[in-house]
Design a protein around this motif. Structure first.
Motif, PDB file in Angstrom:
ATOM      1  N   THR A  56       0.825  -1.211   0.000  1.00 21.38           N
ATOM      2  CA  THR A  56       0.000   0.000   0.000  1.00 21.38           C
ATOM      3  C   THR A  56       0.857   1.257   0.000  1.00 21.38           C
ATOM      4  N   LEU A  57       1.858   1.311   0.880  1.00 20.68           N
ATOM      5  CA  LEU A  57       2.714   2.499   0.975  1.00 20.68           C
ATOM      6  C   LEU A  57       3.507   2.708  -0.309  1.00 20.68           C
ATOM      7  N   ALA A  58       3.998   1.619  -0.928  1.00 21.67           N
ATOM      8  CA  ALA A  58       4.748   1.755  -2.181  1.00 21.67           C
ATOM      9  C   ALA A  58       3.841   2.287  -3.289  1.00 21.67           C
ATOM     10  N   ARG A  59       2.602   1.844  -3.351  1.00 23.94           N
ATOM     11  CA  ARG A  59       1.671   2.350  -4.362  1.00 23.94           C
ATOM     12  C   ARG A  59       1.332   3.813  -4.106  1.00 23.94           C
ATOM     13  N   GLU A  60       1.214   4.186  -2.838  1.00 25.94           N
ATOM     14  CA  GLU A  60       0.941   5.591  -2.526  1.00 25.94           C
ATOM     15  C   GLU A  60       2.116   6.476  -2.923  1.00 25.94           C
ATOM     16  N   LEU A  62       3.903   6.062  -5.461  1.00 23.06           N
ATOM     17  CA  LEU A  62       3.808   6.205  -6.916  1.00 23.06           C
ATOM     18  C   LEU A  62       2.518   6.911  -7.327  1.00 23.06           C
ATOM     19  N   ASP A  63       1.790   7.441  -6.349  1.00 24.04           N
ATOM     20  CA  ASP A  63       0.514   8.131  -6.552  1.00 24.04           C
ATOM     21  C   ASP A  63      -0.535   7.194  -7.162  1.00 24.04           C
ATOM     22  N   GLN A  72      -9.456  10.893   1.389  1.00 22.75           N
ATOM     23  CA  GLN A  72      -8.916  11.472   2.620  1.00 22.75           C
ATOM     24  C   GLN A  72      -7.901  12.571   2.304  1.00 22.75           C
ATOM     25  N   ASP A  73      -6.989  12.286   1.343  1.00 22.98           N
ATOM     26  CA  ASP A  73      -5.969  13.272   0.986  1.00 22.98           C
ATOM     27  C   ASP A  73      -6.613  14.550   0.421  1.00 22.98           C
ATOM     28  N   ASN A  74      -7.612  14.367  -0.446  1.00 25.08           N
ATOM     29  CA  ASN A  74      -8.282  15.538  -1.025  1.00 25.08           C
ATOM     30  C   ASN A  74      -9.024  16.332   0.049  1.00 25.08           C
ATOM     31  N   THR A 119       2.742  22.955  -8.251  1.00 25.32           N
ATOM     32  CA  THR A 119       3.877  22.114  -8.655  1.00 25.32           C
ATOM     33  C   THR A 119       3.320  20.826  -9.241  1.00 25.32           C
ATOM     34  N   PHE A 120       4.046  20.298 -10.179  1.00 19.67           N
ATOM     35  CA  PHE A 120       3.647  19.050 -10.822  1.00 19.67           C
ATOM     36  C   PHE A 120       4.644  17.970 -10.429  1.00 19.67           C
ATOM     37  N   SER A 121       4.125  16.851 -10.014  1.00 22.09           N
ATOM     38  CA  SER A 121       4.984  15.732  -9.615  1.00 22.09           C
ATOM     39  C   SER A 121       4.649  14.529 -10.489  1.00 22.09           C
ATOM     40  N   THR A 122       5.662  13.899 -11.019  1.00 21.78           N
ATOM     41  CA  THR A 122       5.447  12.685 -11.835  1.00 21.78           C
ATOM     42  C   THR A 122       5.436  11.436 -10.978  1.00 21.78           C
ATOM     43  N   GLY A 123       5.443  11.626  -9.734  1.00 23.64           N
ATOM     44  CA  GLY A 123       5.466  10.476  -8.844  1.00 23.64           C
ATOM     45  C   GLY A 123       6.874  10.257  -8.323  1.00 23.64           C
ATOM     46  N   ASP A 124       6.987   9.372  -7.466  1.00 23.61           N
ATOM     47  CA  ASP A 124       8.260   9.125  -6.809  1.00 23.61           C
ATOM     48  C   ASP A 124       8.559   7.638  -6.916  1.00 23.61           C
ATOM     49  N   THR A 125       9.779   7.303  -6.665  1.00 23.29           N
ATOM     50  CA  THR A 125      10.072   5.881  -6.534  1.00 23.29           C
ATOM     51  C   THR A 125       9.667   5.474  -5.127  1.00 23.29           C
ATOM     52  N   PRO A 126       9.223   4.288  -4.968  1.00 26.65           N
ATOM     53  CA  PRO A 126       8.798   3.876  -3.625  1.00 26.65           C
ATOM     54  C   PRO A 126       9.959   3.973  -2.635  1.00 26.65           C
ATOM     55  N   ALA A 127       9.618   4.372  -1.442  1.00 33.45           N
ATOM     56  CA  ALA A 127      10.631   4.478  -0.391  1.00 33.45           C
ATOM     57  C   ALA A 127      11.127   3.082  -0.024  1.00 33.45           C
ATOM     58  N   GLN A 128      12.352   3.072   0.455  1.00 33.77           N
ATOM     59  CA  GLN A 128      12.921   1.794   0.875  1.00 33.77           C
ATOM     60  C   GLN A 128      12.099   1.234   2.034  1.00 33.77           C
ATOM     61  N   PHE A 129      11.894  -0.046   2.026  1.00 29.35           N
ATOM     62  CA  PHE A 129      11.111  -0.766   3.033  1.00 29.35           C
ATOM     63  C   PHE A 129       9.640  -0.336   3.040  1.00 29.35           C
TER      64      PHE A 129
END
Length: 183
Positions: A56-60, A62-63, A72-74, A119-129
């Motif tokens: 779940t956290l890795a998918r979040e 990556l947006d 919730q975020d909105n 700002t525009f974000s293309t997403g991030d790489t999932p955080a370690q762990f």
């Protein structure tokens, strides 16, 4: 002078034997055996292994959020946007209220309104762990019950047949003794 002589002639007796050999026969029948081996009973109790992967956290990161999380975020962004708008409105109002202190508050507010803070974000790489992996190994419990063999044995007696031999004795030649006197 003549001397009388005794002449003895003897013939030995001869015995004859007729023999009939004895016969003996022994048979040993094999034992009658019944052997039964009941099968062993095997009991296996197995609790399967369990692998849980929570990404779940890795998918979040990556947006790629679920609709609940995105809602919730909105909602939080909406609340924060309202707070920011109220702060900006109060600040602009205070600047206009003090217009007599000098400066050009209207031009400063217009300049701030033209600057886009989006700002525009293309997403991030999932955080370690960020992917949580839990593994529970399988548990296997084995029990068995062994059964003794069932044996029944009937011993058979030997079969013995015996015919005794016979011996017939007879005179093959009778003994004789002949005595003569000669003068």
């Amino acid at each position: 002078m003549r001397v009388p002589q005794i002449q003895i002639e003897s013939q030995a007796g001869r015995v004859g034997l007729n023999t009939q050999k004895p016969t003996q026969r022994i048979d040993q029948p094999p034992a009658d055996m019944i052997i039964e081996q009941p099968p062993a009973e095997l009991f296996i109790n197995r609790q399967p292994s369990r692998l849980t992967i929570d990404q779940t956290l890795a998918r979040e990161n990556l947006d790629l959020k679920s609709y609940r999380r995105r809602t919730q975020d909105n909602a939080m962004l909406g609340v924060q946007g309202i707070k920011n708008y109220v702060q900006k409105t109060v600040r602009d109002g205070n600047e206009l209220m003090r217009i007599e202190n000098g400066g050009d508050p209207i031009a400063a507010q217009a300049k701030r309104a033209l600057i886009d803070e989006t700002t525009f974000s293309t997403g991030d790489t999932p955080a370690q762990f960020s992917v949580k992996v839990e593994y529970t190994p399988a548990k296997v419990h084995v029990e068995w019950e062994r059964h003794e063999p069932v044996m029944e044995v009937q011993i058979n007696k030997p079969v013995h047949a015996y015919i005794p031999g016979a011996t017939d004795v007879y005179m093959r030649q009778n003994p004789s003794l002949k005595i003569d006197f000669t003068i």
